[in-house]
Design a protein around this motif. Structure first.
Motif, PDB file in Angstrom:
ATOM      1  N   ARG A  58     -10.927   6.224  -5.437  1.00 30.57           N
ATOM      2  CA  ARG A  58     -11.309   4.762  -5.110  1.00 30.57           C
ATOM      3  C   ARG A  58     -12.194   4.188  -6.508  1.00 30.57           C
ATOM      4  O   ARG A  58     -13.274   4.406  -6.651  1.00 30.57           O
ATOM      5  N   GLN A  79      -9.756  -0.228  -5.384  1.00 25.98           N
ATOM      6  CA  GLN A  79      -8.337   0.030  -5.604  1.00 25.98           C
ATOM      7  C   GLN A  79      -8.166   1.550  -5.493  1.00 25.98           C
ATOM      8  O   GLN A  79      -8.956   2.267  -6.267  1.00 25.98           O
ATOM      9  N   GLU A  80      -7.412   2.051  -4.634  1.00 27.49           N
ATOM     10  CA  GLU A  80      -7.352   3.544  -4.421  1.00 27.49           C
ATOM     11  C   GLU A  80      -6.139   4.230  -5.227  1.00 27.49           C
ATOM     12  O   GLU A  80      -4.875   3.650  -4.772  1.00 27.49           O
ATOM     13  N   ASN A 124      -4.268   7.567  -6.468  1.00 30.86           N
ATOM     14  CA  ASN A 124      -4.373   9.117  -6.425  1.00 30.86           C
ATOM     15  C   ASN A 124      -5.748   9.674  -5.797  1.00 30.86           C
ATOM     16  O   ASN A 124      -6.315  10.686  -6.209  1.00 30.86           O
ATOM     17  N   GLY A 125      -6.001   8.921  -4.563  1.00 33.64           N
ATOM     18  CA  GLY A 125      -7.101   9.377  -3.618  1.00 33.64           C
ATOM     19  C   GLY A 125      -8.447   8.926  -4.361  1.00 33.64           C
ATOM     20  O   GLY A 125      -9.625   9.107  -3.980  1.00 33.64           O
ATOM     21  N   ASP A 143       1.470   5.363   1.013  1.00 38.01           N
ATOM     22  CA  ASP A 143       1.150   5.867   2.194  1.00 38.01           C
ATOM     23  C   ASP A 143       1.039   5.149   3.396  1.00 38.01           C
ATOM     24  O   ASP A 143       0.295   5.483   4.434  1.00 38.01           O
ATOM     25  N   ARG A 144       1.725   4.089   3.518  1.00 40.23           N
ATOM     26  CA  ARG A 144       1.916   3.279   4.596  1.00 40.23           C
ATOM     27  C   ARG A 144       3.246   2.943   4.824  1.00 40.23           C
ATOM     28  O   ARG A 144       4.061   2.905   3.699  1.00 40.23           O
ATOM     29  N   GLY A 194       0.925  -1.394   0.118  1.00 38.87           N
ATOM     30  CA  GLY A 194       0.134  -0.050   0.047  1.00 38.87           C
ATOM     31  C   GLY A 194       0.792   1.191  -0.045  1.00 38.87           C
ATOM     32  O   GLY A 194       1.945   1.460   0.495  1.00 38.87           O
ATOM     33  N   ARG A 235      -2.530   4.780  -3.230  1.00 40.81           N
ATOM     34  CA  ARG A 235      -3.176   6.291  -2.434  1.00 40.81           C
ATOM     35  C   ARG A 235      -2.475   7.200  -3.315  1.00 40.81           C
ATOM     36  O   ARG A 235      -2.676   7.422  -4.477  1.00 40.81           O
ATOM     37  N   THR A 236      -1.883   8.138  -2.314  1.00 41.25           N
ATOM     38  CA  THR A 236      -1.316   9.370  -3.163  1.00 41.25           C
ATOM     39  C   THR A 236       0.357   9.261  -3.654  1.00 41.25           C
ATOM     40  O   THR A 236       1.019  10.178  -4.327  1.00 41.25           O
ATOM     41  N   GLU A 237       0.662   8.016  -3.467  1.00 47.56           N
ATOM     42  CA  GLU A 237       1.962   7.913  -4.062  1.00 47.56           C
ATOM     43  C   GLU A 237       2.285   7.351  -5.449  1.00 47.56           C
ATOM     44  O   GLU A 237       1.305   6.809  -6.028  1.00 47.56           O
ATOM     45  N   ASN A 248      -3.538  -0.584  -3.641  1.00 44.56           N
ATOM     46  CA  ASN A 248      -3.877   0.872  -3.182  1.00 44.56           C
ATOM     47  C   ASN A 248      -2.703   1.978  -3.001  1.00 44.56           C
ATOM     48  O   ASN A 248      -2.301   2.346  -1.872  1.00 44.56           O
TER      49      ASN A 248
END
Ligand code: UAG
Ligand code: ATP
Ligand code: API
Ligand code: MG
Length: 488
Positions: free
Chosen positions: A469, A463-464, A466-467, A378-379, A376, A406-408, A404
């Motif tokens: 989902r 699946q997330e 770039n923010g 941002d983890r 993931g 996320r923002t990475e 996910n």
């Protein structure tokens, strides 16, 4: 309507400005959700400081402000209460607001790195099958008897927890099982609750982005047991290195479970198959559909908890053999071509290692094990190379992909994973950025008898990136691939 002074009971207060004898509507910690006569609790967050939103909350109708510092001009007609710890104050006020529901029926908390959802969900199933109305607060879902609600966290904020506990009481629920995450303990989401029991599963690498060091992570988990009341039971996995440590300072009555060490509740594995495991507990043989040594630990904890809560032993063991695996935890499907695909929520190095070792333990030897895995965004970054090493080392083929982001930047996560692969395992690895394509690749590579492990997302239905989902479910994806290949 509640009165402010009633819900302040047991809150550690430093200073009060204004009257505490005021009627209040709701407790709110997000200024954007404030309504007339609400109490706004300003929390120091990870991203922003809630104290910056006090004026906004007042403009929307808040009449009471709970805060740690008063760094703004006080307004006329508003009650300001300065506390040591806003998170703790919120938790105690939330429990008071709902008249302390956790003190009115048994609530059992499960903590540890892995196994919380499995244990809490199986306890729900077990007590349900024993004829009780049960409640569940878990990563996968919230259940109030048979009614399902969406879960947003493993351990929700304290207002949400108390709201559901109150609803459970209203619906006649007799037992509640809940997951207690390290974030939850650290942010005091569970403070103010009266637990009947606490269970410790195990401790391994996770969330070092948030807790910084392993010892801090361990001590946060321990706090849960430190705060259990004398009347509660504290049940620990004594085979885990930190099993004893967790209970060192608890006042609760201590119990242990184990497969190896001498313990109050001890099980032994007699036979392992892909369809289940035969175990012996107190000299009684029981067949379970659950697979993997780690799940036998989970099962032993469940049996012990049911006994500690007063269920009859033979009844417990009868039901145990009927328990079904939890959604996204070692869930499998077999294609017409004889390829087995296993979907598992293993998202930590330890969980991934356990699942792959379990697969290697039950395979007959000639088949290939193909692992699709990502980490993931941002983890905790430090788990990335470790998980890649484990996947490549314990599989015939590892396909690294996104989980996910996320923002990475998705590719940069994969680059960090690849750093963990040892030179002798390079040729066993592939990188396919898109998870759907990665699963397709695994299906194309697999032949009769092979096992595909799709790790990290389990039950997740999104699946997330770039923010944003979008709908995505591993089991659905692999089933679609199996069908498409069949129709070719
Ligand atoms: C890292 C973390 O735990 N974050 C949680 C935390 O948010 P935060 O500290 O980032 O909040 P923030 O954005 O800095 O805001 C600070 C305060 O200002 C308030 N605010 C903010 C903006 C505004 O306009 N007005 C306003 O009042 C916020 O409501 C908040 O009270 O407090 C929020 C409110 O309770 C949580 O929703 C949020 O969970 C986020 C979504 C999250 O992803 N949490 C994960 C890491 C988590 O908690 N995971 C564990 C499971 C882990 C495991 O697998 O074991 C869990 O229990 O789910
Ligand atoms: N007792 C255990 N020991 C080690 N690994 C486990 C154990 N139980 C389950 N696992 C593995 O860990 C994964 C996650 O299990 P589960 O969802 O029960 O854990 P969790 O503690 O709820 O995780 P989360 O922190 O995300 O809420 C499973 O899919 C499985 O691979
Ligand atoms: N409760 C865990 C789940 C991780 C699951 C994995 N699929 C990911 O998104 O990293 C977390 O929020 O860290
Ligand atoms: Mg969980």
């Amino acid at each position: 309507m509640k009165n402010l002074k009633d819900i302040l009971y047991k809150v550690s207060i430093n200073q009060v400005f204004g009257s505490t004898d005021v009627a209040i509507n709701q407790l709110v910690f997000d200024s954007r959700k404030v309504k007339k006569n609400d109490v706004f609790i300003a929390q120091k967050g990870v991203n922003v400081d809630g104290h910056l939103y006090v004026d906004k909350a007042i403009s929307l109708g808040a009449t009471v402000i709970i805060c740690e510092k008063i760094s703004f001009d006080k307004q006329e007609g508003i009650t300001y209460i300065r506390v040591n710890d806003s998170n703790a104050a919120l938790a105690i006020m939330a429990a008071n607001f709902y008249d302390n529901p956790s003190a009115k029926f048994p609530v059992v908390g499960v903590t540890g790195t892995n196994g919380k959802t499995t244990i809490a969900s199986l306890l729900y199933q077990l007590f349900n099958k024993a004829g009780y109305k049960v409640g569940l607060l878990s990563t996968v879902k919230i259940l109030v008897d048979e009614t399902e609600y969406k879960a947003t966290h493993t351990t929700p904020d304290s207002i949400t927890i108390n709201h559901y506990l109150d609803l459970m009481l209203e619906e006649g629920v007799e037992y509640c099982f809940m997951e207690v995450s390290s974030h939850g303990i650290h942010q005091k989401r569970t403070e103010g609750l009266t637990f009947t029991g606490g269970i410790f599963t195990n401790l391994s690498h996770d969330h070092l982005d948030y807790h910084k060091t392993f010892s801090e992570y361990r001590d946060v988990k321990k706090e849960f047991f430190d705060n259990l009341p004398k009347s509660a039971f504290a049940l620990t996995n004594i085979d885990d290195k930190n099993g004893n440590y967790m209970l060192q300072n608890t006042q609760a009555k201590k119990y242990s479970y184990a497969l190896k060490t001498v313990a109050d509740f001890k099980a032994k594995i007699l036979e392992k198959q892909i369809s289940g495991t035969l175990i012996s507990i107190d000299g009684i043989e029981v067949w379970t559909k659950l697979i993997g040594v780690f799940n036998i630990y989970n099962l032993t904890a469940i049996i012990a908890t049911a006994e500690l809560l007063g269920l009859e032993k033979f009844e417990i063991l009868r039901i145990v053999s009927e328990l079904e695996s939890v959604s996204g935890r070692f869930q499998y499907t077999i294609s017409d071509d004889g390829v087995t695909a296993i979907v598992d929520y293993a998202h930590t190095p330890d969980a991934l290692k356990n699942v792959l070792e379990t697969i290697n333990d039950i395979r007959t030897g000639n088949e290939q094990v193909i692992t699709v895995v990502g980490c993931g965004g941002d983890r905790d970054k430090t788990k990335r190379p470790k998980m890649a090493h484990i996947a490549s080392h314990l599989s015939n083929q590892a396909i690294f992909t996104s989980d996910n982001p996320r923002t990475e930047e998705p590719q940069s996560i994969l680059d960090e994973m690849e750093l963990g692969v040892s030179p002798e395992n390079y040729k066993k690895t592939l990188t396919v950025l898109d998870r759907r394509q990665a699963i397709k690749t695994a299906c194309k590579l697999a032949v009769n008898g092979d096992i595909i492990l799709i790790a990290g997302k389990g039950h997740e239905s999104y699946q997330e990136i770039n923010g944003v989902r979008s709908h995505f479910n591993d089991l659905e994806e692999v089933s679609n691939c199996f069908n498409q290949l069949k129709n070719k």
